[in-house]
Design a protein around this motif. Structure first.
Motif, PDB file in Angstrom:
ATOM      1  N   LEU A   1      84.050-103.504  16.958  1.00 48.05           N
ATOM      2  CA  LEU A   1      85.149-103.638  18.351  1.00 48.05           C
ATOM      3  C   LEU A   1      86.460-102.905  18.619  1.00 48.05           C
ATOM      4  N   LEU A   2      86.594-103.663  17.898  1.00 44.28           N
ATOM      5  CA  LEU A   2      88.015-104.853  17.835  1.00 44.28           C
ATOM      6  C   LEU A   2      89.079-103.865  17.706  1.00 44.28           C
ATOM      7  N   LEU A   3      88.781-103.342  16.229  1.00 49.41           N
ATOM      8  CA  LEU A   3      89.642-102.294  14.826  1.00 49.41           C
ATOM      9  C   LEU A   3      89.036-101.037  15.669  1.00 49.41           C
ATOM     10  N   LEU A   4      88.026-100.642  16.699  1.00 53.01           N
ATOM     11  CA  LEU A   4      87.771 -99.080  16.698  1.00 53.01           C
ATOM     12  C   LEU A   4      89.317 -98.430  17.222  1.00 53.01           C
TER      13      LEU A   4
ATOM     14  N   ARG B   1      87.823-106.749   2.877  1.00 49.87           N
ATOM     15  CA  ARG B   1      88.894-105.102   2.848  1.00 49.87           C
ATOM     16  C   ARG B   1      90.088-105.693   3.535  1.00 49.87           C
ATOM     17  N   LYS B   2      90.260-106.618   3.778  1.00 48.85           N
ATOM     18  CA  LYS B   2      91.634-106.953   4.244  1.00 48.85           C
ATOM     19  C   LYS B   2      93.173-106.519   3.645  1.00 48.85           C
ATOM     20  N   GLU B   3      92.614-106.808   2.279  1.00 44.84           N
ATOM     21  CA  GLU B   3      93.416-105.762   1.528  1.00 44.84           C
ATOM     22  C   GLU B   3      94.332-104.075   1.849  1.00 44.84           C
ATOM     23  N   TRP B   4      92.889-103.376   1.563  1.00 39.74           N
ATOM     24  CA  TRP B   4      92.709-101.700   2.508  1.00 39.74           C
ATOM     25  C   TRP B   4      93.362-101.873   4.019  1.00 39.74           C
ATOM     26  N   LEU B   5      92.797-102.869   4.895  1.00 41.96           N
ATOM     27  CA  LEU B   5      92.968-102.523   6.235  1.00 41.96           C
ATOM     28  C   LEU B   5      94.214-102.383   6.128  1.00 41.96           C
ATOM     29  N   ARG B   6      94.984-103.418   5.945  1.00 39.10           N
ATOM     30  CA  ARG B   6      96.205-103.566   6.144  1.00 39.10           C
ATOM     31  C   ARG B   6      97.251-102.419   5.335  1.00 39.10           C
ATOM     32  N   VAL B   7      96.571-102.052   4.394  1.00 41.61           N
ATOM     33  CA  VAL B   7      97.424-100.486   4.305  1.00 41.61           C
ATOM     34  C   VAL B   7      97.079 -99.728   5.098  1.00 41.61           C
ATOM     35  N   ALA B   8      96.652 -99.800   5.377  1.00 45.71           N
ATOM     36  CA  ALA B   8      95.957 -98.344   6.709  1.00 45.71           C
ATOM     37  C   ALA B   8      96.327 -98.931   7.969  1.00 45.71           C
ATOM     38  N   LEU B   9      96.829 -99.736   8.408  1.00 46.96           N
ATOM     39  CA  LEU B   9      97.367 -99.955   9.262  1.00 46.96           C
ATOM     40  C   LEU B   9      98.980 -99.693   9.290  1.00 46.96           C
ATOM     41  N   ILE B  10      99.119-100.120   8.408  1.00 47.71           N
ATOM     42  CA  ILE B  10     100.605 -99.655   8.172  1.00 47.71           C
ATOM     43  C   ILE B  10     101.293 -98.966   7.146  1.00 47.71           C
ATOM     44  N   SER B  11     100.188 -98.340   7.273  1.00 44.72           N
ATOM     45  CA  SER B  11     100.497 -96.624   6.612  1.00 44.72           C
ATOM     46  C   SER B  11     101.655 -95.692   7.412  1.00 44.72           C
TER      47      SER B  11
ATOM     48  N   ALA C   1      92.937-104.556  16.491  1.00 46.48           N
ATOM     49  CA  ALA C   1      93.152-104.292  15.169  1.00 46.48           C
ATOM     50  C   ALA C   1      94.049-105.828  14.280  1.00 46.48           C
ATOM     51  N   ALA C   2      94.747-106.262  14.716  1.00 43.33           N
ATOM     52  CA  ALA C   2      95.664-107.316  13.850  1.00 43.33           C
ATOM     53  C   ALA C   2      94.404-108.767  14.202  1.00 43.33           C
ATOM     54  N   LEU C   3      93.443-108.904  15.012  1.00 39.32           N
ATOM     55  CA  LEU C   3      92.497-109.637  15.450  1.00 39.32           C
ATOM     56  C   LEU C   3      91.664-109.681  14.410  1.00 39.32           C
TER      57      LEU C   3
ATOM     58  N   ALA D   1      87.943-109.347   8.947  1.00 37.41           N
ATOM     59  CA  ALA D   1      88.247-108.159   7.378  1.00 37.41           C
ATOM     60  C   ALA D   1      87.591-108.549   6.532  1.00 37.41           C
ATOM     61  N   GLY D   2      87.849-110.040   6.031  1.00 37.45           N
ATOM     62  CA  GLY D   2      86.412-110.231   4.660  1.00 37.45           C
ATOM     63  C   GLY D   2      87.275-109.428   3.322  1.00 37.45           C
TER      64      GLY D   2
END
Lengths: 260, 350, 280
Positions: C8-11, A92-102, A81-83, A89-90
């Motif tokens: 796929l990395l995020l999947l 959507r980076k900020e959203w993704l970060r919040v989702a992943l540390i949620s 996910a970090a990769l 992520a472009g």
């Protein structure tokens, strides 16, 4: 605040931070049957008692086992996910970060309750260790993600391009360039994940199956009814083991990392 | 030795105007070509398409007639030097150079021999076991060049490689890179926004604006015979003098310096712009027998050379750059003369 | 790697977070409206009764308010303690910096049960503090440090202090040293530099530290349970009781949800009030 007041203040804070840990280790050396600090006479008898106590030994085994499996999965999932997060992520980076540390931001108690309902709802329940493992992977994922993405942020994508121009295929690039360069974050993430998993309480309490109490649960259970220094001995062993692992990783693996 | 051809090469990022707009260019084998232009002109995008790091929207790139557009970067056999060098920080100098050879499955002994030879060529053989962080900027630069060259690529690409060096080192590295390129004889594409770099190093300078090639030619041609006022201005200071082709003598044009012959024929009565480099103007004492009188408005020393702003009687101004042969002060009257061969002409008003 | 294959990395993470976090959270919301079950986790029907029970009894309202108060005070106290420490730790040339940093991290390495246990040894009526004070003749009766809100706040402050220090420290470390120097060159006194330049620049760290500590305090179970000794209960403790002891799952879900909504609302208001408009 002058420099001296600041230093004294900070020193007091450091004492405050260390106090309960020192007290626990000190109390574990008690010779008497009751918990006192400073200890009344030094002895290792409570350690002996602990090493003969199957319940605690089994709990430690369970904790190690759960932490190892959870860390294995969260390191793989979190690194992938970090990769993606850092390189693809472009916007959507900020959203993704919040989702992943949620899992870290949401109250653990509600997450535990939610998972419990869900597991019963889909018929898995808490008959196996599956629920607890999923909970641990969830709770440790943010730490892996944060550590690895931090070291990926300082990863220069020109390195990948340079490797490509030199003829390196994707897997070779990952193994020879990316992996060694994010190693500090990867090790940090693994270590964090393991330690956090070892410490998770509420999720384990609600999702554990019968006979799979982890060390924190067993210890807490014991403390509700007993006041002998055995709990302190168990705690001290746990503290020293963690310390040993951290120092080992820092010295052995860490040295290579700091070479550049 | 590889001839590189770009044919209608275009890069469009969706929703934007083309970053590179249908450029065509032939780079003869073994030549040193600079892509010169301001930031955002498409020169780096062009380089990245050459390297295979950017997809091509349309058009062709051929190496010796072979279309490489679909060849991924790792199979394109190019050597690339990055602006920030992109040295692998966890590998020694030797390991950095060996990496590309390892990818080509070359034997250990051969790798050792070739890395050694290349390190000698870039004068770094004594630093083979150092890590990049332990090297100076100039040394890192040479490692980057060595790493790109050791694989004996078909072409060498350099992306503003001197931008992070201090002025003195930059001069040295210009000479070093050019000499090395000549010795190896590799076709080289060099991206820069520094006109002095492009002019001093290249066989061919390609000036780019807004994703298109404004002019491609030898450095002297770009400088002396620019195709537009923008090109003229980008490669150096310039005086643009509006003029009209004389009706009765269509091969002459009237200037403050008198009638001069046109560098090429033009329509009688047509409006043209004359291009005059400040250093092409000669400055004389006021009592000299020849030249157009003018007044010194301001002057500025930059070492031996002095930059003057001069004003003619009709109020028009001119920049002049010269090594003064007599002392001139602000407010002094002087006389100016120009050899007619130093004028260049643009159609219209530039 | 292309964008499409990269996804796929995020999947795996996406599946994990969707199936085992997002979906359960939706489930728990609906479950809070279920009727109590007979031998099953919940009954067939839907009801507002669980929430009715919470909001009609002062016991639960008071408990939730006390939990929020504990969270707020803990956050404030950790912030006040963390600020000087974070600024000190951010100095690169600090004497024994590694050791100080290790001490700040150490509570994270020692389990929360063990740390809370340490506080029971310190705070108890026969604990280290009370006995020392008694031996020195300063008090006759033990100070009430445990089994009350004060004790819970002291222990929570300790437990969550690193979560406040670390983000602030990294924000402070990110400040270009020439910025405070510039302020001083413009005539700002030491204190003014701190108030007008350093604190605002550390604000992102302060903000995330506060949110983290507040959320962690609200949902913490071990510390309030051990220090409060089941005499002072927080909402989280009652939730666990409802789930495990009295087996009232829908009610437990409703209670946890109420706490999360009130806590989340507080966090949103806080984030809104301390909104940061600048970027580095």
């Amino acid at each position: 605040m002058s420099r001296w007041t600041l230093n004294i203040f900070c020193l007091l804070v450091y004492i405050f931070l260390m106090a309960p840990i020192i007290v626990v280790i000190g109390a574990s050396l008690n010779a008497g049957a009751f918990l006192t600090f400073p200890p009344q006479g030094l002895s290792l008898r409570w350690y002996v008692t602990f090493f003969h106590n199957d319940v605690f030994l089994r709990a430690i085994g369970t904790s190690l086992w759960v932490a190892a499996i959870a860390t294995f999965f969260s390191v793989i999932i979190g690194t992938m996910a970090a990769l993606y997060y850092v390189h693809f992520a472009g916007k959507r980076k900020e959203w993704l970060r919040v989702a992943l540390i949620s899992p870290l931001l949401l109250p653990e108690i509600l997450t535990a309750v939610a998972l419990l309902f869900f597991l019963y709802g889909v018929g898995i329940g808490t008959k196996t260790m599956f629920g607890m493992l999923v909970g641990h992977v969830l709770m440790t994922l943010p730490f892996v993600f944060m550590n690895v993405s931090a070291s990926l942020e300082s990863y220069d994508t020109d390195w990948t391009m340079a490797a490509r121009s030199l003829g390196a295929k994707p897997w070779v690039r990952f193994r020879r360039i990316v992996l060694p360069l994010i190693k500090p974050g990867l090790i940090g993430g693994t270590l964090f994940s393991f330690v956090i998993s070892f410490d998770i309480y509420t999720i384990s309490l609600l999702l554990k199956s019968i006979g799979t109490a982890t060390l924190p649960i067993q210890l807490f259970d014991y403390l509700k009814t007993n006041y002998t220094p055995e709990a302190a001995a168990v705690s001290s062993v746990s503290i020293l083991a963690t310390l040993a692992v951290v120092i080992f990783v820092e010295k052995v693996v860490g040295l290579k990392v700091h070479k550049f | 030795m590889t001839e590189v051809r770009l044919d209608g090469l275009t890069k469009i990022y969706s929703g934007h105007k083309p970053a590179v707009d249908a450029i065509s260019l032939t780079i003869p084998s073994g030549q040193f070509v600079s892509l010169l232009g301001p930031s955002g002109c498409g020169k780096t995008t062009t380089l990245k398409m050459l390297a295979g790091f950017e997809d091509v929207s349309s058009g062709a790139i051929t190496f010796d007639g072979q279309d490489v557009v679909r060849v991924p970067a790792e199979d394109r056999d190019i050597g690339m030097v990055f602006q920030n060098y992109a040295l692998f920080p966890h590998m020694t100098v030797f390991q950095n150079l060996a990496f590309g050879l390892e990818m080509r499955k070359i034997g250990k002994a051969e790798i050792k021999r070739r890395v050694q030879a290349t390190l000698e060529m870039v004068q770094l053989d004594h630093l083979a076991d150092r890590y990049p962080a332990q090297l100076s900027g100039g040394q890192q630069q040479r490692v980057a060049i060595g790493r790109a060259l050791v694989i004996e690529p078909r072409i060498l690409l350099l992306d503003e490689p001197l931008a992070n060096l201090d002025a003195k080192l930059r001069e040295e590295m210009r000479v070093f890179i050019r000499a090395l390129q000549k010795r190896v004889g590799i076709t080289t594409v060099y991206v820069t926004h520094d006109q002095a770099e492009a002019m001093t190093m290249s066989d061919l300078v390609v000036v780019m604006f807004d994703g298109t090639i404004a002019q491609a030619g030898a450095p002297s041609e770009i400088y002396e015979q620019p195709r537009s006022a923008t090109v003229a201005g980008f490669v150096g200071q310039v005086n643009l003098i509006p003029a009209v082709v004389e009706a009765h003598r269509p091969d002459h044009v009237d200037t403050p310096f008198g009638e001069i012959p046109l560098p090429f024929p033009a329509q009688p009565g047509a409006k043209v712009t004359l291009v005059l480099r400040p250093e092409a103007v000669d400055l004389h004492r006021a009592d000299a027998g020849q030249g157009v009188p003018a007044k010194v408005i301001s002057l500025q020393y930059s070492g031996a050379i002095v930059d003057y702003v001069l004003e003619f009687a009709d109020g028009t101004r001119m920049d002049v750059k010269t090594i003064p042969r007599h002392r001139v002060m602000v407010g002094d009257e002087v006389r100016l003369s120009v050899d007619p061969s130093r004028f260049w002409m643009l159609d219209g008003e530039g | 790697m292309r964008q499409r294959t990269a996804i796929l990395l995020l999947l795996p993470a996406a599946i994990l977070l969707t199936v085992f976090l997002a979906v359960p959270y939706v489930t728990v919301i609906t479950s809070a409206f279920r009727t109590p079950g007979e031998g099953t986790p919940f009954g067939e029907g839907y009801t507002l009764g669980n929430f009715g029970r919470i909001f009609s009894q002062w016991y639960y309202i008071g408990q939730a308010l006390n939990t929020m108060l504990i969270g707020a005070i803990t956050t404030l106290v950790t912030l006040l303690i963390a600020l000087p420490v974070a600024f000190q730790l951010a100095r690169p040339k600090l004497f024994l910096r590694g050791l100080a940093y290790g001490i700040v991290l150490s509570p994270l390495l020692v389990g929360i049960v063990i740390r809370s246990y340490g506080w029971t040894i310190l705070l108890g009526n026969n604990g280290v503090i009370n006995r020392t004070l008694r031996d020195w003749g300063l008090i006759d009766h033990p100070l009430p440090l445990m089994y009350n809100t004060l004790g819970i706040i002291i222990a929570l402050t300790h437990v969550f202090l690193p979560f406040m220090i670390l983000p602030i420290m990294s924000a402070v470390q990110g400040i270009d040293p020439s910025v405070p120097a510039a302020a001083r060159s413009l005539g700002a006194k030491r204190f003014t530099v701190i108030r007008r330049v350093l604190l605002p620049l550390a604000m992102p760290g302060i903000q995330s530290g506060c949110i983290l500590v507040f959320v962690l305090s609200l949902s913490s179970y071990v510390t309030p349970a051990l220090i409060g000794g089941f005499r002072v209960k927080t909402t989280a403790v009652t939730v666990v009781d409802a789930m495990l002891d009295t087996f009232q799952w829908p009610f437990g879900a409703a209670l946890a949800l109420t706490l999360a909504v009130v806590g989340g609302g507080t966090v949103l208001i806080f984030a809104r009030l301390t909104r940061i408009k600048w970027k580095t």
